[in-house]
Design a protein around this motif. Sequence first.
Motif, PDB file in Angstrom:
ATOM      1  N   LEU A  60      -7.259   0.847   6.022  1.00 29.37           N
ATOM      2  CA  LEU A  60      -7.304   1.687   7.216  1.00 29.37           C
ATOM      3  C   LEU A  60      -6.498   1.070   8.344  1.00 29.37           C
ATOM      4  O   LEU A  60      -5.830   1.775   9.116  1.00 29.37           O
ATOM      5  N   LEU A  61      -6.533  -0.255   8.449  1.00 29.69           N
ATOM      6  CA  LEU A  61      -5.758  -0.944   9.475  1.00 29.69           C
ATOM      7  C   LEU A  61      -4.263  -0.756   9.252  1.00 29.69           C
ATOM      8  O   LEU A  61      -3.500  -0.465  10.188  1.00 29.69           O
ATOM      9  N   VAL A  62      -3.839  -0.906   8.008  1.00 29.69           N
ATOM     10  CA  VAL A  62      -2.426  -0.709   7.686  1.00 29.69           C
ATOM     11  C   VAL A  62      -2.018   0.737   7.943  1.00 29.69           C
ATOM     12  O   VAL A  62      -0.936   1.012   8.490  1.00 29.69           O
ATOM     13  N   ALA A  63      -2.886   1.685   7.567  1.00 33.71           N
ATOM     14  CA  ALA A  63      -2.576   3.098   7.806  1.00 33.71           C
ATOM     15  C   ALA A  63      -2.465   3.404   9.294  1.00 33.71           C
ATOM     16  O   ALA A  63      -1.606   4.185   9.717  1.00 33.71           O
ATOM     17  N   MET A  64      -3.304   2.784  10.121  1.00 34.74           N
ATOM     18  CA  MET A  64      -3.238   3.013  11.560  1.00 34.74           C
ATOM     19  C   MET A  64      -1.902   2.533  12.130  1.00 34.74           C
ATOM     20  O   MET A  64      -1.263   3.230  12.930  1.00 34.74           O
ATOM     21  N   PHE A  65      -1.461   1.358  11.716  1.00 34.89           N
ATOM     22  CA  PHE A  65      -0.180   0.858  12.221  1.00 34.89           C
ATOM     23  C   PHE A  65       0.990   1.641  11.640  1.00 34.89           C
ATOM     24  O   PHE A  65       2.035   1.766  12.291  1.00 34.89           O
ATOM     25  N   TRP A  66       0.837   2.181  10.436  1.00 37.13           N
ATOM     26  CA  TRP A  66       1.881   3.062   9.918  1.00 37.13           C
ATOM     27  C   TRP A  66       1.970   4.341  10.752  1.00 37.13           C
ATOM     28  O   TRP A  66       3.077   4.836  11.020  1.00 37.13           O
ATOM     29  N   VAL A 309      -1.646  -8.805  -1.050  1.00 36.73           N
ATOM     30  CA  VAL A 309      -1.257  -8.317   0.274  1.00 36.73           C
ATOM     31  C   VAL A 309      -0.082  -7.358   0.178  1.00 36.73           C
ATOM     32  O   VAL A 309      -0.087  -6.253   0.733  1.00 36.73           O
ATOM     33  N   VAL A 310       0.950  -7.774  -0.548  1.00 35.38           N
ATOM     34  CA  VAL A 310       2.157  -6.968  -0.641  1.00 35.38           C
ATOM     35  C   VAL A 310       1.891  -5.673  -1.396  1.00 35.38           C
ATOM     36  O   VAL A 310       2.347  -4.590  -0.988  1.00 35.38           O
ATOM     37  N   PHE A 311       1.137  -5.740  -2.467  1.00 33.18           N
ATOM     38  CA  PHE A 311       0.871  -4.533  -3.256  1.00 33.18           C
ATOM     39  C   PHE A 311       0.028  -3.539  -2.456  1.00 33.18           C
ATOM     40  O   PHE A 311       0.286  -2.325  -2.503  1.00 33.18           O
ATOM     41  N   LEU A 312      -0.987  -4.013  -1.728  1.00 41.37           N
ATOM     42  CA  LEU A 312      -1.795  -3.101  -0.930  1.00 41.37           C
ATOM     43  C   LEU A 312      -0.962  -2.484   0.192  1.00 41.37           C
ATOM     44  O   LEU A 312      -1.008  -1.260   0.419  1.00 41.37           O
ATOM     45  N   PHE A 313      -0.208  -3.303   0.904  1.00 43.86           N
ATOM     46  CA  PHE A 313       0.601  -2.797   2.004  1.00 43.86           C
ATOM     47  C   PHE A 313       1.611  -1.774   1.510  1.00 43.86           C
ATOM     48  O   PHE A 313       1.772  -0.703   2.096  1.00 43.86           O
ATOM     49  N   ARG A 314       2.295  -2.071   0.436  1.00 45.05           N
ATOM     50  CA  ARG A 314       3.301  -1.149  -0.088  1.00 45.05           C
ATOM     51  C   ARG A 314       2.661   0.126  -0.620  1.00 45.05           C
ATOM     52  O   ARG A 314       3.234   1.218  -0.492  1.00 45.05           O
ATOM     53  N   ALA A 315       1.467   0.010  -1.199  1.00 47.40           N
ATOM     54  CA  ALA A 315       0.793   1.216  -1.695  1.00 47.40           C
ATOM     55  C   ALA A 315       0.448   2.151  -0.545  1.00 47.40           C
ATOM     56  O   ALA A 315       0.655   3.368  -0.636  1.00 47.40           O
ATOM     57  N   VAL A 316      -0.058   1.605   0.556  1.00 45.19           N
ATOM     58  CA  VAL A 316      -0.400   2.444   1.706  1.00 45.19           C
ATOM     59  C   VAL A 316       0.852   3.061   2.308  1.00 45.19           C
ATOM     60  O   VAL A 316       0.894   4.261   2.625  1.00 45.19           O
ATOM     61  N   VAL A 317       1.926   2.267   2.458  1.00 43.19           N
ATOM     62  CA  VAL A 317       3.156   2.761   3.080  1.00 43.19           C
ATOM     63  C   VAL A 317       3.834   3.811   2.205  1.00 43.19           C
ATOM     64  O   VAL A 317       4.450   4.758   2.717  1.00 43.19           O
TER      65      VAL A 317
END
Length: 378
Positions: A60-66, A309-317
Amino acid sequence: MAIDERTTTRTRRRAMFGSTRRVVGLLAVLAILVVVGFLIVPSVLPNLITSMRRNPYVPLLVAMFWIMATMAAIAGKRAIASGYLTWSGAATAHIGGTVANRVVPAGVGAAGVFVAALHRGGASNTAAAGVVALWAVAGALAHGSGLLLGVAWLREGWSGLLTVIVVATVLVFAVRFLVRRLAARRAARRADRPVTASVTTLPPSRQTKLQRLRATVHDVVAAVRARPVLALAALGAQLTAAACLATGFALAAVGFGVEISIGVGMAAYLAGTALSAATPTPAGIGSAETALIGALMLAGAGLGEALPVVFLFRAVVLVAPVLAAALMGAAWVVVRLLAAARDRRRTARTPRPHVPHALLPAVVLAIEPDPTPDAATP
């Protein structure tokens, strides 16, 4: 005529073979990525599940910054295309371009969607090419700045970052001063020389690729000189979007327990994203993951810590633009259906004009026949 036909045929063959090579290369890269994915993903899943259980709010944090980065990019596109795109048009162009870039790499898909949106807004081919070129140049400058700042931050810390900023500021002012001096000298020389002949330009259909590129660059430079705010808006939007995504990446790394600071995580993202931009794969799949993992490991993280970290971030983006496009499409369909239902209700409430029946004049004549001519005359 024969020479022109031969030249045209050779050009078509070269374009065909070039496109074929690009397609084959892209398929080869995708095949390698699929093989690597089947080998690496099963080993990453246990660590990813453990990290998600420890801190389930990271996606959710990554999605908010996206979302923040997307809003900055939409505002930038709206600013440089204010005469052609509304806010909804800019949002549609950006989200649609991001989804198209998942299929057509190197920003070509995003540029195509952006150009189509500008054409719908009434922009000519030259104006659309200028706006897209300005956005692309701003993106290249943002990636270059991110690479310099990220590498300096990773190697020297705050001192290296301040050094890069000071050197970049001095270079900007020096280049600006030199450009003004050269422009003044050219203007003086043109004033001294008499005008002997007028310069004719070829139509775009008869220009070569280099000539069209020069014409586009000339148009972009002229537009920036006329309105420098456009260049600042485009560059500011690109830098703001990159900073938002870098912050989300750094917070995801810290949330998953990687022993790095937020500043180092942001530097790792900026450097890794700039390096991955040099490899034109669809949505940066493969190249972005490799660059980000390498940047995190350079910052001091282990391979087992960097992979989740990278896989989660890239999946959200990667998934977030598709979901946003689906929601926008569903909202558009709902709005159209509601508008159609509203129109039907208005039509039903509107009183219809009285239309006499086709047999009514015959009935009136039968009941009240016309007076005879003798009775009608006085």
